[in-house]
Design an enzyme around this catalytic site. Sequence first.
Site, short mmCIF file in Angstrom:
data_model
loop_
_atom_site.label_atom_id
_atom_site.label_comp_id
_atom_site.label_asym_id
_atom_site.label_seq_id
_atom_site.Cartn_x
_atom_site.Cartn_y
_atom_site.Cartn_z
CD GLU A 3 -4.58 1.60 -2.66
OE1 GLU A 3 -5.22 0.86 -1.90
OE2 GLU A 3 -4.30 2.79 -2.42
CG ASP B 22 -1.00 3.13 6.00
OD1 ASP B 22 -1.30 3.79 5.00
OD2 ASP B 22 -1.04 3.58 7.16
CG ASP C 193 -1.85 1.17 1.27
OD1 ASP C 193 -2.22 1.67 0.19
OD2 ASP C 193 -2.21 1.61 2.38
#
Length: 192
Positions: free
Chosen positions: A70, A143, A9
């Site tokens: 991501e 996260d 992430d």
Amino acid sequence: MTLRVLGVDPGLTRCGIGVVDVERNRRATMVAVGVVGTSPDESLDQRLLVIATAIDEWLDRYEPQVLAVERVFSQLNVSTVMGVAQASGVVIAAAARRGIPVALHTPSEVKAAVTGSGSSNKDAVTKLVTKILRLDAPPRPADAADALALAITHAWRAGSGASVATTGPGSSSLTPAQRAWAEAEAKARRAR
């Protein structure tokens, strides 16, 4: 066969990293999770170097077969988007140097894969990641949970080449999202 996925992430201040092993029957197990933090007081080059060094260490230590990152999406705050894009670039380059494939997944894809709804909130994602991985406590901060969710998403959507859960679409050992996914794949196979 087990697929090892490193989920990332990306972020300049906090970069979530999670490693998950996923079996052909979609059973996922957390291997490691963490967050690489950098200070806004540091220069951009030093912040990216911290992230690059950490990613290199994780890639060398855990030897994933694929990275799930991501996908950067448009936000109103351009500086946030730039930081996420820069961190993503560092991560993707580290994988490319090692010949490790990288898959990009949108936040909506991740939410849909893990919770069954692309509009779920972060709490729902964290709760289901905790359940899917059979963890005693939720991964923190968000996260870290998001990185694990990315790894799970990739393995379930494209990674293992497996035909979904061997326990069957109606199994109570599956989450609602897993059941929905298994049912959709079974329906698609019948339509062929």
